[in-house]
Write a protein that holds these residues in place. Structure first.
Motif, PDB file in Angstrom:
ATOM      1  N   PRO A  68       0.867  -1.116  -0.027  1.00 32.93           N
ATOM      2  CA  PRO A  68       0.140  -0.051   0.012  1.00 32.93           C
ATOM      3  C   PRO A  68       0.881   1.320  -0.049  1.00 32.93           C
ATOM      4  O   PRO A  68       0.554   2.215  -0.544  1.00 32.93           O
ATOM      5  CB  PRO A  68      -0.737  -0.056   1.369  1.00 32.93           C
ATOM      6  CG  PRO A  68      -0.843  -1.653   1.668  1.00 32.93           C
ATOM      7  CD  PRO A  68       0.533  -2.074   1.015  1.00 32.93           C
ATOM      8  N   GLU A  69       2.013   1.226   0.664  1.00 28.85           N
ATOM      9  CA  GLU A  69       2.700   2.296   0.840  1.00 28.85           C
ATOM     10  C   GLU A  69       3.625   3.019  -0.300  1.00 28.85           C
ATOM     11  O   GLU A  69       4.164   4.062  -0.259  1.00 28.85           O
ATOM     12  CB  GLU A  69       3.712   2.271   2.100  1.00 28.85           C
ATOM     13  CG  GLU A  69       4.884   1.318   2.083  1.00 28.85           C
ATOM     14  CD  GLU A  69       4.334  -0.056   2.532  1.00 28.85           C
ATOM     15  OE1 GLU A  69       5.105  -0.800   2.963  1.00 28.85           O
ATOM     16  OE2 GLU A  69       2.993  -0.246   2.533  1.00 28.85           O
ATOM     17  N   ALA A  70       3.839   2.310  -1.396  1.00 29.48           N
ATOM     18  CA  ALA A  70       4.598   2.458  -2.686  1.00 29.48           C
ATOM     19  C   ALA A  70       4.316   1.901  -3.767  1.00 29.48           C
ATOM     20  O   ALA A  70       3.595   0.668  -3.704  1.00 29.48           O
ATOM     21  CB  ALA A  70       6.122   2.219  -2.288  1.00 29.48           C
ATOM     22  N   PRO A  71       4.418   2.127  -5.097  1.00 31.84           N
ATOM     23  CA  PRO A  71       3.994   1.382  -6.311  1.00 31.84           C
ATOM     24  C   PRO A  71       5.236   0.226  -6.611  1.00 31.84           C
ATOM     25  O   PRO A  71       4.637  -0.323  -7.589  1.00 31.84           O
ATOM     26  CB  PRO A  71       4.147   2.591  -7.340  1.00 31.84           C
ATOM     27  CG  PRO A  71       5.010   3.367  -6.815  1.00 31.84           C
ATOM     28  CD  PRO A  71       5.029   3.417  -5.421  1.00 31.84           C
ATOM     29  N   THR A  72       6.070   0.097  -5.808  1.00 32.25           N
ATOM     30  CA  THR A  72       7.098  -0.756  -6.354  1.00 32.25           C
ATOM     31  C   THR A  72       6.378  -2.328  -6.429  1.00 32.25           C
ATOM     32  O   THR A  72       5.724  -2.660  -5.307  1.00 32.25           O
ATOM     33  CB  THR A  72       8.208  -0.831  -5.039  1.00 32.25           C
ATOM     34  OG1 THR A  72       8.920   0.287  -5.167  1.00 32.25           O
ATOM     35  CG2 THR A  72       9.204  -1.878  -5.440  1.00 32.25           C
ATOM     36  N   VAL A  73       6.697  -3.015  -7.282  1.00 33.43           N
ATOM     37  CA  VAL A  73       6.375  -4.385  -7.549  1.00 33.43           C
ATOM     38  C   VAL A  73       7.385  -5.450  -6.727  1.00 33.43           C
ATOM     39  O   VAL A  73       8.715  -5.289  -7.256  1.00 33.43           O
ATOM     40  CB  VAL A  73       6.225  -4.755  -8.851  1.00 33.43           C
ATOM     41  CG1 VAL A  73       5.854  -6.294  -9.238  1.00 33.43           C
ATOM     42  CG2 VAL A  73       5.325  -3.825  -9.729  1.00 33.43           C
ATOM     43  N   TYR A  74       6.955  -6.117  -5.750  1.00 32.40           N
ATOM     44  CA  TYR A  74       8.023  -7.238  -5.371  1.00 32.40           C
ATOM     45  C   TYR A  74       7.686  -8.618  -5.866  1.00 32.40           C
ATOM     46  O   TYR A  74       6.575  -9.039  -5.992  1.00 32.40           O
ATOM     47  CB  TYR A  74       7.649  -7.303  -3.868  1.00 32.40           C
ATOM     48  CG  TYR A  74       8.026  -6.142  -2.833  1.00 32.40           C
ATOM     49  CD1 TYR A  74       9.150  -6.341  -2.247  1.00 32.40           C
ATOM     50  CD2 TYR A  74       7.238  -4.820  -2.933  1.00 32.40           C
ATOM     51  CE1 TYR A  74       9.454  -5.005  -1.391  1.00 32.40           C
ATOM     52  CE2 TYR A  74       7.548  -3.886  -2.169  1.00 32.40           C
ATOM     53  CZ  TYR A  74       8.956  -4.132  -1.383  1.00 32.40           C
ATOM     54  OH  TYR A  74       9.256  -2.963  -0.394  1.00 32.40           O
ATOM     55  N   TYR A  75       8.688  -9.393  -6.236  1.00 37.07           N
ATOM     56  CA  TYR A  75       8.751 -10.702  -6.911  1.00 37.07           C
ATOM     57  C   TYR A  75       9.424 -11.307  -5.857  1.00 37.07           C
ATOM     58  O   TYR A  75      10.442 -11.459  -5.251  1.00 37.07           O
ATOM     59  CB  TYR A  75       9.505 -10.609  -8.268  1.00 37.07           C
ATOM     60  CG  TYR A  75       9.051  -9.632  -9.329  1.00 37.07           C
ATOM     61  CD1 TYR A  75       8.140 -10.094 -10.174  1.00 37.07           C
ATOM     62  CD2 TYR A  75       9.722  -8.431  -9.359  1.00 37.07           C
ATOM     63  CE1 TYR A  75       7.646  -9.154 -11.162  1.00 37.07           C
ATOM     64  CE2 TYR A  75       9.255  -7.559 -10.394  1.00 37.07           C
ATOM     65  CZ  TYR A  75       8.041  -7.906 -11.187  1.00 37.07           C
ATOM     66  OH  TYR A  75       7.798  -7.198 -12.004  1.00 37.07           O
ATOM     67  N   ILE A  76       8.413 -12.622  -5.650  1.00 35.54           N
ATOM     68  CA  ILE A  76       8.458 -13.435  -4.505  1.00 35.54           C
ATOM     69  C   ILE A  76       8.672 -14.936  -4.986  1.00 35.54           C
ATOM     70  O   ILE A  76       7.861 -15.319  -5.429  1.00 35.54           O
ATOM     71  CB  ILE A  76       7.452 -13.242  -3.317  1.00 35.54           C
ATOM     72  CG1 ILE A  76       7.269 -11.942  -2.818  1.00 35.54           C
ATOM     73  CG2 ILE A  76       7.987 -14.282  -2.322  1.00 35.54           C
ATOM     74  CD1 ILE A  76       8.301 -11.441  -2.196  1.00 35.54           C
ATOM     75  N   LYS A  77       9.939 -15.429  -4.758  1.00 37.17           N
ATOM     76  CA  LYS A  77      10.158 -16.832  -5.335  1.00 37.17           C
ATOM     77  C   LYS A  77      10.076 -17.802  -4.149  1.00 37.17           C
ATOM     78  O   LYS A  77      10.810 -17.315  -3.027  1.00 37.17           O
ATOM     79  CB  LYS A  77      11.542 -16.840  -5.988  1.00 37.17           C
ATOM     80  CG  LYS A  77      12.086 -18.252  -6.309  1.00 37.17           C
ATOM     81  CD  LYS A  77      11.052 -18.986  -7.368  1.00 37.17           C
ATOM     82  CE  LYS A  77      11.677 -20.140  -7.820  1.00 37.17           C
ATOM     83  NZ  LYS A  77      11.324 -21.371  -6.689  1.00 37.17           N
ATOM     84  N   LEU A  78       9.365 -18.716  -4.013  1.00 34.18           N
ATOM     85  CA  LEU A  78       9.092 -19.630  -3.038  1.00 34.18           C
ATOM     86  C   LEU A  78      10.200 -20.877  -3.058  1.00 34.18           C
ATOM     87  O   LEU A  78      10.747 -21.111  -3.971  1.00 34.18           O
ATOM     88  CB  LEU A  78       7.894 -20.367  -2.988  1.00 34.18           C
ATOM     89  CG  LEU A  78       6.324 -19.420  -3.022  1.00 34.18           C
ATOM     90  CD1 LEU A  78       5.465 -20.548  -2.492  1.00 34.18           C
ATOM     91  CD2 LEU A  78       6.849 -18.494  -1.679  1.00 34.18           C
ATOM     92  N   ARG A  79      10.837 -21.150  -1.809  1.00 39.87           N
ATOM     93  CA  ARG A  79      11.929 -21.925  -1.696  1.00 39.87           C
ATOM     94  C   ARG A  79      11.106 -23.511  -2.306  1.00 39.87           C
ATOM     95  O   ARG A  79      10.286 -23.684  -1.999  1.00 39.87           O
ATOM     96  CB  ARG A  79      12.525 -22.079  -0.429  1.00 39.87           C
ATOM     97  CG  ARG A  79      13.803 -22.668  -0.129  1.00 39.87           C
ATOM     98  CD  ARG A  79      14.523 -22.625   0.890  1.00 39.87           C
ATOM     99  NE  ARG A  79      16.028 -23.077   1.054  1.00 39.87           N
ATOM    100  CZ  ARG A  79      16.847 -22.267   1.592  1.00 39.87           C
ATOM    101  NH1 ARG A  79      16.540 -21.655   2.688  1.00 39.87           N
ATOM    102  NH2 ARG A  79      17.929 -22.742   1.482  1.00 39.87           N
ATOM    103  N   PRO A  80      11.958 -24.067  -3.239  1.00 41.94           N
ATOM    104  CA  PRO A  80      11.462 -25.424  -3.410  1.00 41.94           C
ATOM    105  C   PRO A  80      10.865 -26.182  -2.386  1.00 41.94           C
ATOM    106  O   PRO A  80      11.585 -26.372  -1.475  1.00 41.94           O
ATOM    107  CB  PRO A  80      12.493 -25.913  -4.220  1.00 41.94           C
ATOM    108  CG  PRO A  80      13.273 -24.945  -4.818  1.00 41.94           C
ATOM    109  CD  PRO A  80      13.087 -23.983  -3.942  1.00 41.94           C
TER     110      PRO A  80
END
Length: 561
Positions: free
Chosen positions: A117-129
């Motif tokens: 909510p606080e910024a337009p930055t897109v976070y990419y999250i990779k789940l550990r296998p």
């Protein structure tokens, strides 16, 4: 209408909710009551809305312990970043995800994205296998908690990915917004009473926990190569520069940022911002010396949050991943961690059923001590001159995992000493099993090829920047490493040999190293699987043939005790 409770100058009741005593309705949120130390002073919720007295906290902890015992569960505290996920804000990842022809596309399974909510930055999250499978299995044996140095919004966004139905964690999430710290984690923030007797921690960093006995240190998950921990604002390089500034008043000419060593991140503009961030941090820490603890903590949190925003913006702009090699994902760490958690759970409840009481820390201590039992480790050429070796990570790991460090003369007299790269001890500490020394042997010859992974121990193990790649890929070459003073090391060993004849009068037999001894078979028999019990009283170990075998020399130097 009267409550029948006479007010007093100072509330001493057991429970406070949102600053009001639930018994007498006094406002105890101000400085008079809030800092008086009387009555309810212990947080029982992550947001601090409910405070209870020490007596009430102990009662609640007992009730929780009884409930968990009936359910045959322990408590498991999980970190997020580089433990079960890896995060980046590099837009390159989004481009790869949209390009099926990109060579990194096949590795991007289980990559999720969100915007806070606080910024337009897109976070990419990779789940550990294996994350989903791990959490399901762990939830059968443990009550799960999240403890992260990310913000509350970040923690909840990740929780929605790994626990979409809120079955596993529910509201058991503690972020830095509640803990108030970028720099340390305290088990007492979750378990203010005796709950730590049943709590196990899985985290990629040990330093933030003070290497407490409850910790299982997992190898940092580094899928987005070079990115590091997005919630560690300065990284190891920045912290080292800050310490140098405080000690000498001078900053290094170049400071590699936390996330990357790419050329874009070492531009004059980026360097200037990094240096200004470090100056701001040191100034804040200096000002804290004359401030109250509450004010100092608030100012430090604000400074570190600003530093993190700068680091995220640099990563977003510089796009460090665009020049990185093709992404691969063959990590299996969570499978090994699950085996350890199952072993701890089994031994805990076995002891509880047999003796009526148990402390999970004692169980974990016992398992760790078996790993290097019978080894004598000599830290030669790796501890800086003048540095107390008892404060060094390698010394700490050697003792935690059962090695001796004070009978050097016995190891020297034994002969056949292995001289190995310090990675052996780092990786043994991560794996909770004794790894083959032959794979980490150091050689003096400059012609010997240098392992691509030989530099990992230059970074403290507690930092998320620590790269432990050689734990994944078996080292086939002996390691040649620069920066070791071989003449000094030789002189140190010679000195030990000279002194050993003078002070070795204990009458204990020391076995010589047999040139024909099968090191690999012995290691496999001794440390292959933590499921096998190694409670032999004579320091020997059972091999696959059931016969007793002597232990091979440990790295640096070793002998049987």
């Amino acid at each position: 209408m009267s409550t029948g409770l006479a007010p007093s100058d100072e509330c001493s009741h057991d429970v406070v909710f949102k600053g009001l005593c639930v018994m007498c309705s006094k406002d105890v949120s101000g400085p008079v009551f809030g800092n008086s130390g009387a009555g309810a002073t212990i947080n029982m919720t992550v947001d601090g809305r409910i405070l209870v007295s020490q007596k009430a906290a102990e009662r609640l902890e007992r009730e929780t312990a009884e409930r968990l015992h009936k359910e045959r569960k322990l408590s498991l505290i999980l970190d997020l970043d580089q433990t079960v996920i890896h995060a980046t804000v590099d837009p390159t990842v989004g481009e790869w995800m949209n390009d099926t022809n990109n060579p990194s596309f096949p590795a991007l399974t289980n990559v999720f994205k969100f915007v806070l909510p606080e910024a337009p930055t897109v976070y990419y999250i990779k789940l550990r296998p294996g994350t989903f499978e791990f959490l399901e299995k762990a939830s059968k044996l443990y009550e799960l908690h999240i403890y992260t140095m990310g913000t509350r919004n970040y923690a909840e966004a990740v929780a929605r990915i790994i626990d979409p139905q809120r079955r596993l964690f529910n509201d058991r999430i503690l972020s830095r917004d509640e803990s108030g710290s970028f720099q340390e984690k305290k088990i007492s923030r979750l378990f203010p009473g005796e709950g730590e007797r049943m709590a196990v921690i899985v985290d990629d960093r040990g330093d933030v926990w003070g290497w407490c006995r409850n910790l299982i240190r997992i190898k940092p998950y580094d899928f987005f190569v070079g990115i590091g921990d997005i919630n560690e604002p300065l990284g190891a390089n920045g912290k080292a520069a800050a310490n140098q500034l405080k000690q000498t008043g001078v900053l290094p000419a170049t400071i590699l940022p936390a996330s990357s060593s790419s050329s874009e991140s070492t531009t004059p503009e980026a360097q200037q911002e990094i240096k200004e961030d470090i100056l701001a941090l040191v100034a804040t820490e200096t000002a804290a010396l004359t401030e109250t603890p509450e004010v100092a903590a608030k100012h430090l949190q604000e400074t570190l949050s600003q530093i993190q925003q700068h680091a995220i913006h640099r990563q977003e702009v510089s796009r460090p991943l665009k020049d990185r090699p093709v992404l691969h994902d063959n990590d299996t760490e969570l499978e090994e961690i699950m085996q350890r958690l199952e072993r701890i759970h089994r031994e805990y409840f076995g002891m509880l059923d047999e003796e009526g009481d148990c402390d999970v820390r004692d169980v974990m201590d016992g398992l760790r001590k078996r790993v290097l039992r019978g080894c004598e480790v000599v830290l030669s050429g790796v501890v800086p001159v003048g540095f107390d070796q008892r404060r060094h990570d390698l010394y700490r790991f050697a003792t935690i995992f059962g090695a001796g460090t004070d009978k050097v003369h016995k190891a020297v007299k034994q002969g056949g000493i292995h001289v190995v790269h310090p990675d052996w001890l780092y990786h043994t500490a991560i794996a909770w099993k004794r790894l083959p020394e032959e794979s980490y042997r150091l050689v003096k010859e400059k012609s010997r090829p240098t392992s691509a992974n030989a530099s990992s121990t230059q970074t403290p193990m507690g930092s998320s920047a620590d790269q432990s790649e050689s734990l994944d890929d078996e080292v086939d070459e002996q390691v040649n490493i620069g920066g070791i003073d071989w003449s000094a090391m030789d002189a140190e060993i010679e000195a030990e040999m000279d002194s050993s004849d003078e002070d070795e009068n204990e009458g204990e037999a020391v076995e010589k190293d047999d040139d024909d001894f099968d090191v690999w078979a012995e290691i496999e028999g001794a440390m292959g699987d933590l499921e096998e019990d190694e409670d032999s009283s004579d320091g020997g170990v059972d091999g696959e043939d059931g016969k007793k075998r002597k232990r091979s020399p440990s790295p640096f130097s070793s002998s049987k005790k």
